[in-house]
Design a protein around this motif. Structure first.
Motif, mmCIF file in Angstrom:
data_model
loop_
_atom_site.group_PDB
_atom_site.id
_atom_site.type_symbol
_atom_site.label_atom_id
_atom_site.label_comp_id
_atom_site.label_asym_id
_atom_site.label_seq_id
_atom_site.Cartn_x
_atom_site.Cartn_y
_atom_site.Cartn_z
ATOM 1 N N GLY A 228 -4.597 8.742 8.665
ATOM 2 C CA GLY A 228 -3.539 9.107 9.609
ATOM 3 C C GLY A 228 -2.537 7.990 9.830
ATOM 4 N N ASP A 229 -1.431 8.340 10.465
ATOM 5 C CA ASP A 229 -0.392 7.348 10.757
ATOM 6 C C ASP A 229 -0.922 6.205 11.615
ATOM 7 N N ASP A 230 -1.748 6.520 12.606
ATOM 8 C CA ASP A 230 -2.251 5.482 13.499
ATOM 9 C C ASP A 230 -3.068 4.438 12.741
ATOM 10 N N GLU A 231 -3.861 4.891 11.785
ATOM 11 C CA GLU A 231 -4.670 3.938 11.004
ATOM 12 C C GLU A 231 -3.766 3.060 10.145
ATOM 13 N N VAL A 232 -2.732 3.650 9.544
ATOM 14 C CA VAL A 232 -1.787 2.865 8.748
ATOM 15 C C VAL A 232 -1.131 1.790 9.607
ATOM 16 N N ILE A 233 -0.677 2.178 10.785
ATOM 17 C CA ILE A 233 -0.001 1.227 11.682
ATOM 18 C C ILE A 233 -0.945 0.092 12.071
ATOM 19 N N GLY B 95 0.831 -1.192 0.000
ATOM 20 C CA GLY B 95 0.000 0.000 0.000
ATOM 21 C C GLY B 95 0.866 1.241 0.000
ATOM 22 N N LEU B 96 0.571 2.157 -0.906
ATOM 23 C CA LEU B 96 1.339 3.399 -0.973
ATOM 24 C C LEU B 96 0.800 4.345 0.101
ATOM 25 N N ALA B 97 1.640 4.628 1.075
ATOM 26 C CA ALA B 97 1.194 5.424 2.230
ATOM 27 C C ALA B 97 0.828 6.841 1.799
ATOM 28 N N ARG B 98 -0.308 7.335 2.365
ATOM 29 C CA ARG B 98 -1.021 6.660 3.430
ATOM 30 C C ARG B 98 -2.331 6.026 2.948
ATOM 31 N N GLY B 99 -3.081 6.732 2.096
ATOM 32 C CA GLY B 99 -4.391 6.220 1.691
ATOM 33 C C GLY B 99 -4.348 4.880 0.982
ATOM 34 N N GLY B 100 -3.249 4.613 0.295
ATOM 35 C CA GLY B 100 -3.131 3.345 -0.409
ATOM 36 C C GLY B 100 -3.048 2.148 0.512
ATOM 37 N N VAL B 101 -2.661 2.357 1.764
ATOM 38 C CA VAL B 101 -2.609 1.240 2.707
ATOM 39 C C VAL B 101 -4.022 0.761 3.043
ATOM 40 N N VAL B 102 -4.981 1.682 3.130
ATOM 41 C CA VAL B 102 -6.371 1.289 3.391
ATOM 42 C C VAL B 102 -6.911 0.459 2.238
ATOM 43 N N VAL B 103 -6.684 0.921 1.015
ATOM 44 C CA VAL B 103 -7.103 0.162 -0.166
ATOM 45 C C VAL B 103 -6.355 -1.162 -0.226
ATOM 46 N N GLY B 104 -5.055 -1.114 0.024
ATOM 47 C CA GLY B 104 -4.238 -2.321 -0.031
ATOM 48 C C GLY B 104 -4.633 -3.361 0.994
ATOM 49 N N HIS B 105 -5.063 -2.909 2.171
ATOM 50 C CA HIS B 105 -5.507 -3.839 3.215
ATOM 51 C C HIS B 105 -6.694 -4.656 2.721
ATOM 52 N N ALA B 106 -7.645 -3.992 2.057
ATOM 53 C CA ALA B 106 -8.800 -4.715 1.522
ATOM 54 C C ALA B 106 -8.389 -5.639 0.387
ATOM 55 N N VAL B 107 -7.489 -5.169 -0.482
ATOM 56 C CA VAL B 107 -6.999 -6.004 -1.588
ATOM 57 C C VAL B 107 -6.305 -7.252 -1.051
#
Length: 213
Positions: free
Chosen positions: A202-207, A33-45
Protein backbone atom coordinates in the motif's frame (compact mmCIF):
# COMPACT_ATOMS: atom_id res chain seq x y z
CA UNK A 1 15.14 -29.33 -5.03
CA UNK A 2 13.64 -25.83 -5.12
CA UNK A 3 11.27 -24.93 -2.32
CA UNK A 4 7.63 -24.48 -3.24
CA UNK A 5 8.19 -20.73 -2.95
CA UNK A 6 11.64 -19.31 -3.60
CA UNK A 7 11.15 -16.26 -1.36
CA UNK A 8 9.28 -15.85 1.91
CA UNK A 9 8.38 -12.25 1.10
CA UNK A 10 9.66 -9.14 -0.68
CA UNK A 11 11.99 -8.23 2.16
CA UNK A 12 13.80 -11.57 2.03
CA UNK A 13 13.97 -11.35 -1.76
CA UNK A 14 15.51 -7.89 -1.44
CA UNK A 15 18.16 -9.09 0.99
CA UNK A 16 19.18 -11.84 -1.40
CA UNK A 17 19.18 -9.48 -4.36
CA UNK A 18 21.26 -7.02 -2.33
CA UNK A 19 23.87 -9.72 -1.70
CA UNK A 20 24.21 -10.23 -5.44
CA UNK A 21 24.52 -6.50 -6.11
CA UNK A 22 27.03 -6.08 -3.26
CA UNK A 23 29.48 -8.25 -5.20
CA UNK A 24 29.92 -5.36 -7.65
CA UNK A 25 31.58 -1.96 -7.42
CA UNK A 26 29.12 0.87 -7.93
CA UNK A 27 29.65 4.56 -8.58
CA UNK A 28 27.65 6.58 -6.03
CA UNK A 29 24.70 4.15 -6.29
CA UNK A 30 21.08 5.17 -5.90
CA UNK A 31 18.43 2.48 -5.48
CA UNK A 32 15.11 3.31 -7.10
CA UNK A 33 12.25 1.04 -6.06
CA UNK A 34 9.59 0.70 -8.72
CA UNK A 35 6.34 1.51 -6.92
CA UNK A 36 4.83 -0.12 -5.22
CA UNK A 37 6.19 -3.62 -4.51
CA UNK A 38 9.63 -2.73 -5.79
CA UNK A 39 10.07 -0.20 -2.99
CA UNK A 40 9.93 -3.01 -0.41
CA UNK A 41 12.58 -4.98 -2.30
CA UNK A 42 14.57 -1.81 -2.92
CA UNK A 43 14.53 -0.88 0.76
CA UNK A 44 16.25 -4.16 1.61
CA UNK A 45 18.71 -3.76 -1.29
CA UNK A 46 19.58 -0.23 -0.20
CA UNK A 47 20.22 -1.47 3.34
CA UNK A 48 22.66 -4.13 2.12
CA UNK A 49 24.48 -1.67 -0.13
CA UNK A 50 24.43 1.22 2.31
CA UNK A 51 22.91 3.29 -0.49
CA UNK A 52 20.06 5.81 -0.46
CA UNK A 53 16.58 4.80 -1.61
CA UNK A 54 14.21 6.72 -3.83
CA UNK A 55 11.12 5.79 -5.78
CA UNK A 56 10.35 5.39 -9.48
CA UNK A 57 6.72 5.50 -10.56
CA UNK A 58 5.30 3.92 -13.71
CA UNK A 59 1.75 2.78 -14.38
CA UNK A 60 0.64 -0.07 -16.60
CA UNK A 61 -1.77 0.71 -19.44
CA UNK A 62 -4.10 -2.26 -19.70
CA UNK A 63 -5.79 -3.61 -22.80
CA UNK A 64 -9.47 -2.65 -23.25
CA UNK A 65 -11.55 -5.10 -21.26
CA UNK A 66 -8.37 -6.76 -19.94
CA UNK A 67 -6.86 -4.22 -17.51
CA UNK A 68 -4.39 -6.75 -16.10
CA UNK A 69 -2.87 -7.38 -19.53
CA UNK A 70 -0.32 -4.59 -19.90
CA UNK A 71 0.14 -3.30 -23.43
CA UNK A 72 2.05 -0.22 -22.34
CA UNK A 73 3.03 1.97 -19.43
CA UNK A 74 3.44 5.62 -18.57
CA UNK A 75 5.44 7.65 -16.05
CA UNK A 76 4.43 10.98 -14.48
CA UNK A 77 6.14 12.80 -17.37
CA UNK A 78 7.32 11.84 -20.81
CA UNK A 79 5.69 9.87 -23.62
CA UNK A 80 3.93 6.56 -23.01
CA UNK A 81 5.76 3.34 -23.81
CA UNK A 82 3.85 0.66 -25.72
CA UNK A 83 4.61 -2.97 -26.43
CA UNK A 84 4.31 -3.14 -30.19
CA UNK A 85 3.94 -6.91 -30.26
CA UNK A 86 0.98 -6.80 -27.87
CA UNK A 87 -0.66 -3.97 -29.79
CA UNK A 88 -0.29 -5.89 -33.05
CA UNK A 89 -1.62 -9.09 -31.51
CA UNK A 90 -4.75 -7.30 -30.25
CA UNK A 91 -5.18 -5.09 -33.30
CA UNK A 92 -4.81 -1.92 -31.25
CA UNK A 93 -3.38 1.52 -32.00
CA UNK A 94 -1.98 3.91 -29.36
CA UNK A 95 -4.75 6.41 -30.16
CA UNK A 96 -7.32 3.89 -28.94
CA UNK A 97 -5.62 3.87 -25.54
CA UNK A 98 -5.45 7.64 -25.05
CA UNK A 99 -8.11 7.70 -22.30
CA UNK A 100 -6.41 4.88 -20.39
CA UNK A 101 -3.07 6.60 -20.84
CA UNK A 102 -4.37 9.88 -19.39
CA UNK A 103 -5.91 8.10 -16.42
CA UNK A 104 -2.75 6.16 -15.63
CA UNK A 105 -0.54 9.23 -16.02
CA UNK A 106 -2.77 11.09 -13.57
CA UNK A 107 -2.44 8.23 -11.09
CA UNK A 108 1.34 8.14 -11.62
CA UNK A 109 1.55 11.86 -10.86
CA UNK A 110 -0.62 11.45 -7.77
CA UNK A 111 1.58 8.68 -6.45
CA UNK A 112 4.78 10.60 -7.14
CA UNK A 113 3.49 13.57 -5.12
CA UNK A 114 2.25 11.35 -2.28
CA UNK A 115 5.47 9.36 -2.04
CA UNK A 116 7.86 12.31 -2.19
CA UNK A 117 5.88 14.26 0.45
CA UNK A 118 7.53 17.51 -0.55
CA UNK A 119 11.04 16.05 -0.63
CA UNK A 120 13.08 16.78 -3.76
CA UNK A 121 14.13 13.67 -5.68
CA UNK A 122 17.62 12.36 -5.05
CA UNK A 123 20.19 13.70 -7.58
CA UNK A 124 20.64 11.18 -10.39
CA UNK A 125 23.09 12.58 -12.92
CA UNK A 126 26.44 10.79 -13.05
CA UNK A 127 25.39 8.02 -10.64
CA UNK A 128 24.74 4.31 -10.99
CA UNK A 129 20.96 4.01 -10.85
CA UNK A 130 19.70 0.60 -9.71
CA UNK A 131 16.04 0.25 -10.65
CA UNK A 132 14.57 -2.53 -8.50
CA UNK A 133 11.24 -4.33 -8.72
CA UNK A 134 9.78 -7.41 -7.04
CA UNK A 135 9.78 -9.20 -10.39
CA UNK A 136 9.67 -8.79 -14.15
CA UNK A 137 6.74 -10.26 -16.07
CA UNK A 138 6.01 -8.35 -19.29
CA UNK A 139 8.52 -5.57 -18.64
CA UNK A 140 6.31 -2.71 -19.79
CA UNK A 141 6.43 -0.70 -16.56
CA UNK A 142 10.17 -1.30 -16.12
CA UNK A 143 10.80 -0.14 -19.69
CA UNK A 144 8.83 3.06 -19.19
CA UNK A 145 10.70 3.83 -15.96
CA UNK A 146 14.09 3.16 -17.51
CA UNK A 147 13.41 5.37 -20.51
CA UNK A 148 12.32 8.22 -18.26
CA UNK A 149 15.40 7.83 -16.03
CA UNK A 150 17.77 7.79 -19.00
CA UNK A 151 16.98 11.49 -19.45
CA UNK A 152 18.57 12.15 -16.02
CA UNK A 153 22.01 11.31 -17.49
CA UNK A 154 23.09 8.56 -15.08
CA UNK A 155 26.53 6.99 -15.19
CA UNK A 156 24.79 3.64 -15.67
CA UNK A 157 21.23 2.39 -15.59
CA UNK A 158 20.70 -1.11 -14.20
CA UNK A 159 17.50 -3.08 -13.68
CA UNK A 160 17.49 -5.75 -10.96
CA UNK A 161 14.80 -8.11 -9.67
CA UNK A 162 14.58 -11.32 -7.65
CA UNK A 163 12.76 -13.15 -10.49
CA UNK A 164 12.29 -12.39 -14.17
CA UNK A 165 10.56 -13.93 -17.14
CA UNK A 166 13.50 -14.85 -19.42
CA UNK A 167 12.03 -13.28 -22.57
CA UNK A 168 11.17 -10.04 -20.78
CA UNK A 169 14.65 -9.81 -19.25
CA UNK A 170 16.27 -10.29 -22.64
CA UNK A 171 14.05 -7.64 -24.24
CA UNK A 172 14.73 -5.13 -21.46
CA UNK A 173 18.45 -5.10 -22.26
CA UNK A 174 17.76 -2.60 -25.02
CA UNK A 175 16.73 -0.03 -22.38
CA UNK A 176 19.06 -0.87 -19.48
CA UNK A 177 22.84 -1.03 -19.44
CA UNK A 178 22.45 -4.29 -17.56
CA UNK A 179 19.59 -6.53 -16.39
CA UNK A 180 20.31 -8.59 -13.26
CA UNK A 181 17.95 -11.35 -12.12
CA UNK A 182 18.45 -13.80 -9.29
CA UNK A 183 16.12 -16.20 -11.09
CA UNK A 184 15.04 -16.37 -14.73
CA UNK A 185 13.12 -19.67 -14.72
CA UNK A 186 11.71 -21.22 -17.87
CA UNK A 187 8.67 -22.23 -15.83
CA UNK A 188 7.80 -18.58 -15.13
CA UNK A 189 4.06 -17.88 -15.10
CA UNK A 190 3.74 -14.93 -12.73
CA UNK A 191 5.84 -13.00 -10.22
CA UNK A 192 3.61 -14.03 -7.31
CA UNK A 193 4.24 -17.75 -7.81
CA UNK A 194 7.77 -17.28 -6.44
CA UNK A 195 6.67 -15.68 -3.14
CA UNK A 196 5.00 -17.29 -0.14
CA UNK A 197 3.71 -13.83 0.88
CA UNK A 198 2.88 -11.60 -2.08
CA UNK A 199 0.27 -9.38 -0.50
CA UNK A 200 -0.35 -6.00 -2.11
CA UNK A 201 1.89 -3.14 -1.01
CA UNK A 202 0.00 0.00 0.00
CA UNK A 203 0.87 3.67 -0.27
CA UNK A 204 1.40 3.98 3.49
CA UNK A 205 4.04 1.24 3.48
CA UNK A 206 5.85 2.87 0.55
CA UNK A 207 5.89 6.23 2.35
CA UNK A 208 7.16 4.67 5.58
CA UNK A 209 9.99 2.82 3.83
CA UNK A 210 11.08 5.93 1.94
CA UNK A 211 11.06 8.00 5.13
CA UNK A 212 13.05 5.44 7.15
CA UNK A 213 15.61 4.49 4.51
Amino acid sequence: MRRRHEYRDRHEAGLRLGELLAEREWRDPLVLGLARGGVVVGHAVAGVLGAPLDVAVARKIGAPGQPEFGVGAVTPDGPPCYDERSLSMLGLRPAQLSDACRAERAEARRRAVVYQRGRPPQPRAGRDLLVVDDGLATGVTARAALRALRADRPHSLVFAAPVCAPDAAAALKSDADEVLCLLAPHGFRSVGQWYADFRQTGDDEVIELLETS
